[in-house]
Design a protein around this motif. Structure first.
Motif: not given
Length: 199
Positions: A55-56, A156-162
């Motif tokens: 999963l990406v 990091a949380c705002a750009t979390n891809p998953i």
């Protein structure tokens, strides 16, 4: 185009069969690099995408799926195809999570859309903040080895891809405020309530 569609009507089931055949042929030829599908959820329809590694991407409808798919094509491969079968396991685990029957995810993850400190933060997030609990941005920064990097943890949380699978919704402000969330504050509140058995 409307006249052509009227002259050659195709029902939804036939379109699904054609899509499945195309996805199968692409996978068999080794040219299906990113498969995607949508799944229903209490926080709206989600787009989920996977590579052969795992999963990406999980995307909320508000992110604009065309933009998400274009970004996947640019950053991973232009060979992106709607191929739901590759994501059956992900869809099943998400359904179990939203039904309250799953407290952690077992699907393989492809981390290629995260790197450096952001990747470190998300790895700690995935393992250190359990179902039904929350932690502050400051606590996550300390767990990631840089207590002063609170703002970087927020990024990091705002750009979390998953999201959801890597539960950035469990990170809240030190004053107890809910904080921001890619899916919106209502989605974050819904996920936290679901995990507390209040949904």
């Amino acid at each position: 185009m409307t006249e052509l569609a009227a002259a050659f009507p195709v029902d939804a089931a036939e379109l699904d069969r054609l899509r499945a055949r195309l996805a199968g042929a692409a996978a068999g030829a080794g040219v299906l690099d990113v498969a995607y599908r949508t799944v229903d959820s209490p926080v709206g329809e989600l787009l989920v995408a996977a590579t052969e590694r795992g999963l990406v991407r999980v995307a909320f409808a508000g992110e604009g799926w065309d933009a998400v798919l274009q970004a996947l094509a640019a950053r991973i491969s232009p060979r992106v195809l709607e191929a739901p079968a590759r994501l059956d396991g992900v869809a099943r685990e998400l359904a179990e999570y939203f039904e309250g029957r799953r407290h952690g995810f077992d699907v393989a993850l492809d981390w290629q859309l995260s790197a450096g400190f952001r990747r470190t933060v998300l790895a700690h997030l995935a393992t250190d903040v359990g179902y039904g609990s929350t932690a502050s941005y400051a606590a996550l920064a300390a767990a990631a080895g840089n207590p002063r990097a609170v703002r970087a943890v927020g990024t990091a949380c705002a750009t979390n891809p998953i999201p959801i699978v890597v539960p950035c919704h469990r990170i809240v402000r030190s004053d107890g405020g809910i904080g921001n969330y890619l899916g919106g504050p209502a989605a974050k509140a819904t996920l936290l309530a679901l995990e507390r058995g209040q949904a």
